[in-house]
Design a protein around this motif. Structure first.
Motif, PDB file in Angstrom:
ATOM      1  N   MET A  63      50.897  55.877  48.790  1.00 46.61           N
ATOM      2  CA  MET A  63      52.298  55.530  49.051  1.00 46.61           C
ATOM      3  C   MET A  63      52.676  54.313  48.208  1.00 46.61           C
ATOM      4  O   MET A  63      51.950  53.318  48.200  1.00 46.61           O
ATOM      5  N   PRO A  64      53.807  54.388  47.478  1.00 47.09           N
ATOM      6  CA  PRO A  64      54.223  53.239  46.665  1.00 47.09           C
ATOM      7  C   PRO A  64      54.469  52.009  47.534  1.00 47.09           C
ATOM      8  O   PRO A  64      54.983  52.113  48.647  1.00 47.09           O
ATOM      9  N   GLN A  65      54.094  50.857  47.000  1.00 51.49           N
ATOM     10  CA  GLN A  65      54.335  49.603  47.701  1.00 51.49           C
ATOM     11  C   GLN A  65      54.906  48.580  46.730  1.00 51.49           C
ATOM     12  O   GLN A  65      54.558  48.560  45.553  1.00 51.49           O
ATOM     13  N   ARG A  66      55.782  47.761  47.255  1.00 50.43           N
ATOM     14  CA  ARG A  66      56.384  46.692  46.466  1.00 50.43           C
ATOM     15  C   ARG A  66      55.582  45.413  46.716  1.00 50.43           C
ATOM     16  O   ARG A  66      55.362  45.018  47.866  1.00 50.43           O
ATOM     17  N   VAL A  67      55.146  44.767  45.652  1.00 49.33           N
ATOM     18  CA  VAL A  67      54.351  43.546  45.750  1.00 49.33           C
ATOM     19  C   VAL A  67      55.097  42.422  45.042  1.00 49.33           C
ATOM     20  O   VAL A  67      55.563  42.606  43.913  1.00 49.33           O
ATOM     21  N   VAL A  68      55.221  41.293  45.704  1.00 46.11           N
ATOM     22  CA  VAL A  68      55.937  40.150  45.143  1.00 46.11           C
ATOM     23  C   VAL A  68      54.969  38.976  44.990  1.00 46.11           C
ATOM     24  O   VAL A  68      54.228  38.650  45.921  1.00 46.11           O
ATOM     25  N   GLN A  69      54.966  38.369  43.809  1.00 41.85           N
ATOM     26  CA  GLN A  69      54.249  37.108  43.619  1.00 41.85           C
ATOM     27  C   GLN A  69      55.291  36.038  43.307  1.00 41.85           C
ATOM     28  O   GLN A  69      55.787  35.948  42.186  1.00 41.85           O
ATOM     29  N   PRO A  70      55.628  35.196  44.284  1.00 42.01           N
ATOM     30  CA  PRO A  70      56.723  34.237  44.091  1.00 42.01           C
ATOM     31  C   PRO A  70      56.306  32.939  43.417  1.00 42.01           C
ATOM     32  O   PRO A  70      57.160  32.149  43.026  1.00 42.01           O
ATOM     33  N   LEU A  90      42.360  31.306  38.324  1.00 47.62           N
ATOM     34  CA  LEU A  90      41.230  31.269  39.242  1.00 47.62           C
ATOM     35  C   LEU A  90      39.967  31.788  38.561  1.00 47.62           C
ATOM     36  O   LEU A  90      40.028  32.622  37.652  1.00 47.62           O
ATOM     37  N   ALA A  91      38.829  31.310  39.032  1.00 49.69           N
ATOM     38  CA  ALA A  91      37.540  31.716  38.481  1.00 49.69           C
ATOM     39  C   ALA A  91      37.289  33.196  38.746  1.00 49.69           C
ATOM     40  O   ALA A  91      37.720  33.740  39.774  1.00 49.69           O
ATOM     41  N   PRO A  92      36.589  33.901  37.846  1.00 49.77           N
ATOM     42  CA  PRO A  92      36.275  35.323  38.070  1.00 49.77           C
ATOM     43  C   PRO A  92      35.580  35.583  39.398  1.00 49.77           C
ATOM     44  O   PRO A  92      35.757  36.646  40.001  1.00 49.77           O
ATOM     45  N   SER A  93      34.814  34.619  39.884  1.00 51.86           N
ATOM     46  CA  SER A  93      34.113  34.802  41.154  1.00 51.86           C
ATOM     47  C   SER A  93      35.062  34.869  42.342  1.00 51.86           C
ATOM     48  O   SER A  93      34.654  35.226  43.451  1.00 51.86           O
ATOM     49  N   LEU A  94      36.340  34.547  42.121  1.00 48.26           N
ATOM     50  CA  LEU A  94      37.328  34.567  43.205  1.00 48.26           C
ATOM     51  C   LEU A  94      38.318  35.718  43.066  1.00 48.26           C
ATOM     52  O   LEU A  94      39.271  35.804  43.842  1.00 48.26           O
ATOM     53  N   HIS A  95      38.106  36.596  42.097  1.00 47.11           N
ATOM     54  CA  HIS A  95      39.099  37.631  41.826  1.00 47.11           C
ATOM     55  C   HIS A  95      39.196  38.690  42.914  1.00 47.11           C
ATOM     56  O   HIS A  95      40.118  39.520  42.881  1.00 47.11           O
ATOM     57  N   LYS A  96      38.273  38.695  43.864  1.00 42.15           N
ATOM     58  CA  LYS A  96      38.376  39.600  45.014  1.00 42.15           C
ATOM     59  C   LYS A  96      38.640  38.842  46.311  1.00 42.15           C
ATOM     60  O   LYS A  96      38.715  39.455  47.374  1.00 42.15           O
ATOM     61  N   ARG A  97      38.798  37.526  46.218  1.00 44.26           N
ATOM     62  CA  ARG A  97      38.933  36.708  47.421  1.00 44.26           C
ATOM     63  C   ARG A  97      40.391  36.610  47.854  1.00 44.26           C
ATOM     64  O   ARG A  97      41.009  35.552  47.848  1.00 44.26           O
ATOM     65  N   SER A  98      40.939  37.754  48.256  1.00 43.08           N
ATOM     66  CA  SER A  98      42.337  37.771  48.684  1.00 43.08           C
ATOM     67  C   SER A  98      42.547  37.038  50.000  1.00 43.08           C
ATOM     68  O   SER A  98      43.685  36.820  50.419  1.00 43.08           O
ATOM     69  N   ASP A  99      41.437  36.637  50.654  1.00 43.50           N
ATOM     70  CA  ASP A  99      41.556  35.880  51.897  1.00 43.50           C
ATOM     71  C   ASP A  99      41.895  34.413  51.655  1.00 43.50           C
ATOM     72  O   ASP A  99      42.302  33.708  52.575  1.00 43.50           O
ATOM     73  N   LEU A 100      41.728  33.942  50.418  1.00 44.75           N
ATOM     74  CA  LEU A 100      42.002  32.545  50.104  1.00 44.75           C
ATOM     75  C   LEU A 100      43.502  32.296  50.000  1.00 44.75           C
ATOM     76  O   LEU A 100      44.255  33.131  49.483  1.00 44.75           O
ATOM     77  N   ALA A 101      43.926  31.130  50.454  1.00 44.18           N
ATOM     78  CA  ALA A 101      45.346  30.788  50.388  1.00 44.18           C
ATOM     79  C   ALA A 101      45.838  30.752  48.949  1.00 44.18           C
ATOM     80  O   ALA A 101      46.974  31.150  48.653  1.00 44.18           O
ATOM     81  N   LYS A 102      44.996  30.281  48.019  1.00 49.04           N
ATOM     82  CA  LYS A 102      45.425  30.164  46.624  1.00 49.04           C
ATOM     83  C   LYS A 102      45.473  31.506  45.900  1.00 49.04           C
ATOM     84  O   LYS A 102      46.026  31.594  44.803  1.00 49.04           O
ATOM     85  N   TYR A 103      44.888  32.542  46.488  1.00 44.67           N
ATOM     86  CA  TYR A 103      44.884  33.842  45.810  1.00 44.67           C
ATOM     87  C   TYR A 103      46.310  34.330  45.565  1.00 44.67           C
ATOM     88  O   TYR A 103      46.632  34.843  44.489  1.00 44.67           O
ATOM     89  N   SER A 104      47.171  34.172  46.541  1.00 41.22           N
ATOM     90  CA  SER A 104      48.535  34.708  46.426  1.00 41.22           C
ATOM     91  C   SER A 104      49.369  33.968  45.388  1.00 41.22           C
ATOM     92  O   SER A 104      50.412  34.466  44.960  1.00 41.22           O
TER      93      SER A 104
END
Length: 713
Positions: free
Chosen positions: A1-8, A15-29
Motif C-alpha cells: 500500500m502506498p504511503q506518504r513519508v515526510v522528513q521535515p 549518521l554513521a552506517p552503523s545507525l542506518h537501521k536504528r529507526s528507534d533513535l530520535a535523530k534518525y527522523s
C-alpha cells in the motif's frame, strides 16, 4: 500500500552506517545517509556550502602554515598567517600591504621597532628599537627584508612548531606560548604595525634608588635597623624593593630620636611604601607621597612584607606551553621540566610573578595538579571556574564566591578522559574539545545537579567520520548558522551544526579539489568569516592557498558564488578574464551573468567565455550530495521499497537533481516566465520531481547539486 513519508528536518546531519537501521533513535527522523558539501541549518533545512574565494598563496607553498584569528574590536579584525619563522596579515579578505614604498634609509636616523624603510630596491622592517647606523642589507639582526609591500614580521617558530603554539588575547595583544621558546607577546599598533616581543617578567614600576637612612638624636647606637622602599603606581602596583639601607639606633629608643629616610623619585610612582627590618624579616611601617620618610620607632607589620623577585621562566626547559586569563590573572602552565605546574600572575599585573613572605592575596600563585599520574597541562579555559585540560584528566579550579588567591583556590577533577593538543573552542557557556587518542569531540558545560562540569559525546552518531583519523584544527562560526568547522587529518573539512540549548548537533562533510590543512574564523561585519589553508596541485606543482568561504548570497542568482579557489569579475561586459594564474591549466567552471559555463581551461592565467558577461565568478567545481535514510515506516526497515514521487520544499534554489541513487538522477525543471536570454531565476516553494521507480533499494532518495548555484532544501 502506498504511503506518504515526510522528513521535515535534517538537523541530525550525516549518521554513521552503523545507525542506518536504528529507526528507534530520535535523530534518525532528522538524519541523513550522506551530507557532502551541504550543511545543516539549526532551523532544520540544508544548503550547499558557498565556495572558497582565493585570497593569496602562502609565502612558501612547500611548507605548512597556520592561521590565527586576531580581533581588536568590531572593525579591526585580522587573520594572521604564521609560517616557518614569519607572520603575515590578512584583513577583510585581502593581504595587508604598506600603503606606499617607505622612505629611504638614512644612516643618521634612529629607527624604532616596526619602522619601515627602503634600501637598494628592497623594503625592510626594523626588528629593534634605537636602530641607528645599521645598513639594512648587511644588518640581519636589526633589519628584516620584505617581499614587495607585503606586511611581514619575523618569528622564532619553525614549521614543525606552528600547531603547538598556544595563545590567548587581551585587547590588541596576543600572548603566545611554546615550550621551545620564551613566552612572547604579539602587539598591534595599526594595520601595518606589528611587533613580537619576548616578555620580561617583573614589576611594572622601577624600584627606588639612592636610599639613605640617617639617624639623629640617638643616645646610643647599639642596634642596627634596615630599611627598604618600594614605589607604587596610581593603580596600586608595587615595585621590587630598593637596595637596603641601614642605620645604627638606640636599643632604648627615646622620644625625639628618629631615622630620616630619603631616596630618588621614580618615574610613574604615585606613592612609596616603607619597610623596616629589626630581626631579619621586613615589615611595613608606612606610606608617603614624597621621597622622604621619618621613622620614629614605628613597629613593623611583618604580615605585610615587600615583594620578592621571581622569574621561573628564565631558562630553556622552563618555558610555558600553555597560557590563559582568569579573574584578572594570566596563568602560565606546562613547562618541559614541570608539565603539571601552573603559575598565576599577580592580580592585573600579567607579567609580574613576584611574591611576598608571608604571602599576600594579590601575590602570584604556584600550584600543581596532584593525581595518580603526572599529566601535561594542555589548555586553560576561563569560565565561572578555571577549566584545566590535561593529557589525562579535566579539572576545575575554583575559588567559590571569594577572590582568586593562594589561600582559597581548590582543584577538583571533572573527567578522566583528558584532552588532545588541539585548542578547545568556547561556544557560549560551553567548551568543545577532542579526546587525546580517538579525536572524538565532546562538549563540557556546568551542571547544577552535580555542581560540576559534564557533557556529551558529539561524535557518537557520526563515528565513521572519526575512526582512523585525527583532527588537525577547528574554529567556530557563530553567525549565521552556528557551525564548528573541523579540518581532519586526511584533508576533509567536517562541519558540526551545534546549538546546545536546543539539543541540536549534526555533522556534515566538505571536500574540494585539494586538501584542507587549517581553518580559522574571524568576525567581519555581520558574519563570521571562515578562512582556510588549502593544499592544491596546480599545473603539476603543489601550492598552498589561503582562501575565504564566500558569504552565501542566494537571493540574486548573478551574485551566487559556488566555486572553490574562485575569483569574481564585476564590470563592463567581457569575454576574456585574466588574473587566474593561481589556477593555471586547471579545468574550471563559471557563473556568467547567472548562467553556468563549463568546459573552461585556464591558459596563461586567462579563460575565454563563449559570450560576453559583466558579472562572472570563476573557480574549481565541486558537487554537493544529500541522501536520505530508509523511510522509518513501522515494520518495513530492511525491506525493499520503491519511491516514485518526490516533493521538495526549496528556498532560493536552482539546478537540483534527484533520484533513487546517484546513477539515476533527474534534473529539476524550473524555468517558467523568464525572458529569452535571461538566466533562470531562483525558486522558492514546493516542487514535484518525477523519479524513476526502482525496487533495487529501500526507499532512500539521492539529491545532488552539480552546478555553481544555490540550493536550500
Amino acid at each position: 500500500m502506498p504511503q506518504r513519508v515526510v522528513q521535515p528536518s535534517f538537523t541530525g546531519g550525516e549518521l554513521a552506517p552503523s545507525l542506518h537501521k536504528r529507526s528507534d533513535l530520535a535523530k534518525y527522523s532528522s538524519g541523513l545517509k550522506t551530507c557532502l558539501n551541504f550543511f545543516c541549518h539549526p532551523h532544520g533545512g540544508i544548503s550547499n556550502r558557498a565556495g572558497f574565494e582565493f585570497i593569496v598563496e602562502t609565502k612558501d607553498s612547500s611548507k605548512a602554515s597556520r592561521l590565527i584569528d586576531f580581533q581588536f574590536n568590531a572593525d579591526d579584525t585580522y587573520i594572521l598567517e604564521f609560517g616557518d619563522q614569519y607572520m603575515r596579515v590578512i584583513r577583510l579578505g585581502a593581504q595587508v600591504e604598506l600603503a606606499s614604498t617607505p622612505s629611504a634609509w638614512a644612516s643618521g636616523t634612529t629607527y624604532a621597532k616596526t619602522d619601515h624603510v627602503s634600501y637598494g630596491g628592497v623594503n625592510y622592517y626594523s626588528k629593534v628599537d634605537s636602530n641607528l647606523g645599521n645598513q639594512p642589507d648587511i644588518s640581519p639582526t636589526e633589519w628584516y627584508p620584505l617581499t614587495g609591500l607585503v606586511v611581514e614580521i619575523p618569528t622564532p617558530y619553525l614549521e614543525a612548531e606552528l600547531f603547538d603554539i598556544k595563545f590567548t588575547q587581551s585587547a590588541d595583544v596576543i600572548t603566545l606560548a611554546h615550550k621551545n621558546h620564551p613566552i612572547s607577546e604579539l602587539s598591534r599598533a595599526g594595520h601595518t604595525l606589528w611587533s613580537l616581543d619576548t616578555i620580561t617578567f617583573g614589576a611594572n614600576v622601577d624600584a627606588p634608588t639612592g636610599l639613605i637612612a640617617t639617624p639623629s638624636g640617638m643616645d646610643d647606637d647599639d642596634l642596627t635597623y634596615y630599611y627598604q622602599v618600594t614605589a607604587v603606581d596610581e593603580d596600586g602596583k608595587e615595585s621590587l624593593p630598593s637596595t637596603e639601607a641601614s642605620a645604627l639606633v638606640d636599643s632604648n629608643w627615646q622620644v625625639g630620636e628618629k631615622v630620616d629616610l630619603s631616596w630618588t623619585a621614580v618615574t610613574g610612582a604615585d606613592r612609596y611604601n616603607v619597610y623596616c627590618s629589626r630581626s631579619g624579616l621586613y615589615g611595613y611601617i608606612g606610606t608617603t607621597y614624597g621621597t622622604a620618610f621619618v621613622d620614629t620607632n614605628i613597629s613593623p607589620d611583618t604580615s605585610d612584607t615587600p615583594p620578592i623577585a621571581k622569574d621561573p621562566f628564565a631558562f630553556s626547559g622552563d618555558y610555558p606551553g600553555a597560557v590563559g586569563y582568569h579573574q584578572q590573572r594570566l596563568a602560565y602552565a606546562s613547562t618541559t621540566n614541570e608539565i603539571e605546574k601552573i603559575i598565576f600572575s599577580r592580580i592585573s599585573e600579567f607579567h609580574n610573578l613576584n611574591v611576598s613572605f608571608p604571602q599576600k592575596a594579590s601575590d602570584a600563585i604556584t600550584m600543581r595538579l596532584n593525581s595518580n599520574e603526572v599529566n601535561e597541562v594542555r589548555h586553560l579555559i576561563s569560565m565561572n571556574d578555571l577549566i584545566v585540560m590535561t593529557s589525562g584528566a579535566i579539572w576545575k579550579i575554583t575559588s567559590g564566591d571569594n577572590g582568586f588567591s593562594f589561600d582559597n583556590i581548590r582543584a577538583y577533577p571533572q573527567s578522566k578522559s583528558g584532552a588532545s593538543n588541539m585548542r578547545p573552542l568556547a561556544v557560549n557557556e560551553t567548551v568543545l574539545y577532542t579526546l587525546p587518542k580517538s579525536g572524538v569531540v565532546r562538549d563540557l558545560t556546568y551542571t547544577l545537579e552535580v555542581d560540576g562540569y559534564a557533557g556529551n559525546n558529539l561524535s557518537v552518531m557520526a563515528d565513521h567520520m572519526f575512526r582512523g583519523y585525527s583532527m588537525a584544527s577547528w574554529a567556530y562560526a557563530q553567525e549565521p548558522d552556528s557551525i564548528v568547522w573541523v579540518v581532519r587529518s586526511d584533508g576533509t573539512m567536517l562541519g558540526l551544526t551545534y546549538l546546545r540549548e536546543h539539543q541540536i548537533w549534526g555533522w556534515h562533510r566538505h571536500t574540494t579539489d585539494g586538501y584542507f590543512e587549517d581553518v580559522a574564523v574571524i568576525s567581519e561585519g555581520d558574519i563570521d568569516a571562515v578562512y582556510a589553508v588549502v593544499r592544491r596541485t596546480v599545473n603539476g606543482n603543489t601550492v598552498r592557498y589561503i582562501e575565504r568561504m564566500h558569504e552565501r548570497i542566494d537571493d540574486v542568482v548573478e551574485d551566487a558564488f559556488f566555486v572553490d579557489s574562485g575569483l569574481s569579475y564585476d564590470g563592463a561586459p567581457v569575454t576574456t578574464l585574466a588574473g587566474l594564474d593561481h589556477l593555471e591549466a586547471k579545468s574550471v567552471v563559471a557563473l556568467a551573468d547567472g548562467n553556468v559555463v563549463r568546459d573552461l581551461t585556464v591558459t596563461s592565467g586567462s579563460i575565454t567565455l563563449p559570450y560576453s558577461a559583466s558579472k562572472v565568478h570563476v573557480g574549481l567545481e565541486y558537487e554537493c550530495d544529500a541522501a536520505t535514510l530508509e523511510p522509518p515506516i513501522e515494520g518495513t526497515i530492511g525491506r525493499v521499497k520503491s519511491a516514485s514521487r518526490l516533493i521538495v520544499s526549496l528556498l532560493d534554489s536552482r539546478g537540483l537533481w534527484a533520484g533513487p541513487d546517484e546513477d539515476n538522477l533527474v534534473e529539476m525543471k524550473q524555468r517558467y516566465l523568464e525572458a529569452w536570454g535571461d538566466p533562470t531565476e531562483l525558486f522558492t516553494g514546493d516542487v514535484e520531481i518525477g523519479i524513476e521507480a526502482s525496487w533495487e533499494n529501500r526507499g532512500e532518495l539521492f539529491l545532488r547539486q552539480k552546478d555553481p548555484l544555490p540550493s536550500t532544501i
